[in-house]
Design a protein around this motif. Structure first.
Motif, short mmCIF file in Angstrom:
data_model
loop_
_atom_site.label_atom_id
_atom_site.label_comp_id
_atom_site.label_asym_id
_atom_site.label_seq_id
_atom_site.Cartn_x
_atom_site.Cartn_y
_atom_site.Cartn_z
N SER A 1 73.90 69.51 -25.58
CA SER A 1 73.38 70.78 -26.13
C SER A 1 71.86 70.89 -26.11
O SER A 1 71.33 71.98 -26.16
CB SER A 1 73.91 71.02 -27.53
OG SER A 1 73.47 69.99 -28.37
N SER A 2 71.14 69.75 -26.01
CA SER A 2 69.67 69.84 -26.00
C SER A 2 69.13 70.25 -24.63
O SER A 2 67.99 70.67 -24.52
CB SER A 2 69.05 68.48 -26.36
OG SER A 2 69.20 67.57 -25.27
N ARG B 1 70.85 72.01 -21.72
CA ARG B 1 71.82 72.72 -20.87
C ARG B 1 71.15 73.33 -19.64
O ARG B 1 71.66 73.21 -18.53
CB ARG B 1 72.53 73.79 -21.68
CG ARG B 1 73.43 73.17 -22.73
CD ARG B 1 74.48 74.14 -23.22
NE ARG B 1 75.52 73.38 -23.90
CZ ARG B 1 75.81 73.48 -25.19
NH1 ARG B 1 75.14 74.32 -25.94
NH2 ARG B 1 76.75 72.73 -25.73
N LEU C 1 79.11 71.74 -19.04
CA LEU C 1 78.34 71.76 -20.29
C LEU C 1 79.26 71.30 -21.42
O LEU C 1 80.30 71.92 -21.67
CB LEU C 1 77.82 73.17 -20.57
CG LEU C 1 76.90 73.73 -19.48
CD1 LEU C 1 76.42 75.13 -19.84
CD2 LEU C 1 75.69 72.81 -19.23
N SER D 1 80.86 71.00 -24.82
CA SER D 1 80.80 71.92 -25.95
C SER D 1 80.56 71.09 -27.20
O SER D 1 81.16 70.04 -27.39
CB SER D 1 82.10 72.73 -26.06
OG SER D 1 83.18 71.84 -26.24
N SER D 2 79.63 71.53 -28.01
CA SER D 2 79.29 70.78 -29.22
C SER D 2 79.19 71.71 -30.40
O SER D 2 78.50 72.72 -30.33
CB SER D 2 77.96 70.05 -29.04
OG SER D 2 78.09 69.07 -28.06
N THR D 3 79.90 71.35 -31.44
CA THR D 3 79.82 72.13 -32.68
C THR D 3 79.68 71.16 -33.84
O THR D 3 79.70 69.94 -33.64
CB THR D 3 81.10 72.98 -32.90
OG1 THR D 3 82.22 72.10 -32.78
CG2 THR D 3 81.21 74.11 -31.89
N CYS E 1 79.15 65.82 -35.98
CA CYS E 1 79.17 66.42 -34.65
C CYS E 1 80.57 66.35 -34.02
O CYS E 1 81.24 65.31 -34.11
CB CYS E 1 78.15 65.67 -33.78
SG CYS E 1 78.11 66.22 -32.08
N THR F 1 82.16 67.01 -30.23
CA THR F 1 81.80 67.36 -28.85
C THR F 1 83.00 67.16 -27.93
O THR F 1 83.87 66.33 -28.21
CB THR F 1 80.56 66.57 -28.39
OG1 THR F 1 80.10 67.12 -27.17
CG2 THR F 1 80.84 65.10 -28.16
N GLN G 1 70.72 64.61 -21.85
CA GLN G 1 70.67 64.91 -23.29
C GLN G 1 69.50 64.17 -23.93
O GLN G 1 69.24 63.00 -23.60
CB GLN G 1 72.00 64.47 -23.95
CG GLN G 1 72.04 64.46 -25.46
CD GLN G 1 72.16 65.87 -26.08
OE1 GLN G 1 71.99 66.88 -25.41
NE2 GLN G 1 72.39 65.93 -27.36
N ASN H 1 70.91 65.05 -31.90
CA ASN H 1 71.13 64.94 -30.45
C ASN H 1 71.45 63.51 -30.03
O ASN H 1 72.14 63.28 -29.04
CB ASN H 1 69.90 65.44 -29.70
CG ASN H 1 69.80 66.94 -29.74
OD1 ASN H 1 70.82 67.62 -29.90
ND2 ASN H 1 68.61 67.48 -29.64
N GLU I 1 75.10 63.05 -30.65
CA GLU I 1 75.86 63.77 -29.61
C GLU I 1 75.87 62.96 -28.32
O GLU I 1 76.88 62.88 -27.62
CB GLU I 1 75.23 65.15 -29.40
CG GLU I 1 76.08 66.05 -28.55
CD GLU I 1 75.40 67.40 -28.27
OE1 GLU I 1 74.83 67.98 -29.21
OE2 GLU I 1 75.44 67.83 -27.11
#
Ligand code: R5P
Length: 294
Positions: free
Chosen positions: A7-8, A10, A26, A28-30, A37, A39, A54, A61, A64
């Motif tokens: 996510s940092s 993309r 990509l 997906s991270s929520t 986290c 992912t 990343q 991050n 992640e």
């Protein structure tokens, strides 16, 4: 080869995959309601050499990055290369006061648990690389910075301190203009004192290059000093625009004529791309692997 963007990073991952003409996924991270986290790399299997892009800053991050590595391994990645555009914690690369951790070493050691290779970009201290448990290479953004400023009428390239002198030399030589470094004394976390430049900057268009802008204290002090010495314009280029607090507003609203960073950390001034430089390094690695196999 498959590029996976965390996510940092993309946009950088997408650009890199475009240059390498390979697939980009990509991740997906929520965040769960408690902040942890989650992912996921969507798809069936990877079954290819995988490049994960990343940052390890800020701390979210980093977590992640660990999780994406594990997911990639489980999905059958043949090899994993970590591209870490901005490696956080590199400035605590040694013990300054008793009782401190060697943060950069801890990060490097743990990041290399599941990967085969690491590429960093302008890491604050290259000595950190020896702490990875796999081959690690630092690549330089100087080429991308010099290319960006090639037609901007720069007369002199300066580093704000001795630590960045090599960077100024590299950028200056690539641009075919003189280079030097200023003398900096750090007074506190946010304040520095910069001595007058040895080079005559009167009427000159100066470019200051540094690896990191954090509070902006260094760049601000250097710019004020150069403007007082009669510089016609002061442009600033750094690799990693960390920009703590409101520093980006302060820097763009003051004496600085142009402020540019690389896209290792995305911001409104990260218009210099390091994607081609990273792609070149990845291609070299692939070529070496093929030669070894034949
Ligand atoms: C210092 O060694 C670094 O190269 C940078 O000059 C420094 O991290 C910049 O920090 P700040 O923007 O807070 O002055």
């Amino acid at each position: 080869m498959i590029v996976i963007g965390g996510s940092s990073s993309r946009d950088l991952a997408k650009e890199l995959a475009m240059i390498l003409e390979c697939k980009c996924i990509l991740a997906s991270s929520t965040r769960f309601p408690d902040g942890e986290c989650y992912t996921r790399i969507e798809g069936e299997t990877l079954n290819d050499d995988v490049v994960i892009v990343q940052n390890t800053y800020p701390d979210q991050n980093l977590i992640e990055m660990f999780l994406i590595q594990d997911a990639a391994k489980r999905m059958g990645a043949k090899s994993i290369t970590l591209v870490i555009p901005y490696f956080g914690y590199a400035r605590q690369d040694r013990i300054f006061k008793p009782g401190e951790p060697e943060s950069a070493k801890v990060m490097a050691k743990h990041l290399s648990i599941a990967c085969d290779r690491v590429i960093t970009i302008d890491i604050h201290k290259e000595t950190v690389l020896k702490n990875f448990k796999c081959p690690a290479t630092d690549i330089k953004a100087s080429g991308a910075i010099a290319e960006y400023f090639a037609d901007k009428g720069i007369d002199i390239v300066l580093a704000p301190d001795e630590g960045a002198a090599e960077r100024a030399r590299d950028v200056g030589e690539r641009m075919g203009v003189p280079h030097d470094h200023l003398e900096k004394v750090r007074l506190s976390g946010t304040e520095v004192r910069i001595a007058p430049a040895k080079m005559d900057c009167r009427g000159k268009n100066v470019l200051i290059v540094d690896d990191i802008i954090a509070t902006g204290g260094t760049i601000m002090a250097a710019t004020i000093q150069l403007k007082e010495a009669g510089a016609q314009s002061v442009s600033v280029a750094c690799t990693h625009g960390v920009f703590t607090g409101d520093s980006i507003q302060r820097l763009t609203g003051g004496n600085i004529d142009a402020l540019l960073c690389c896209n290792t950390l995305e911001s409104k001034v990260s218009n210099i791309s390091v994607a081609s430089t990273v792609a070149e390094e990845l291609r070299k690695g692939k070529k070496k692997r093929l030669l070894r196999k034949s």
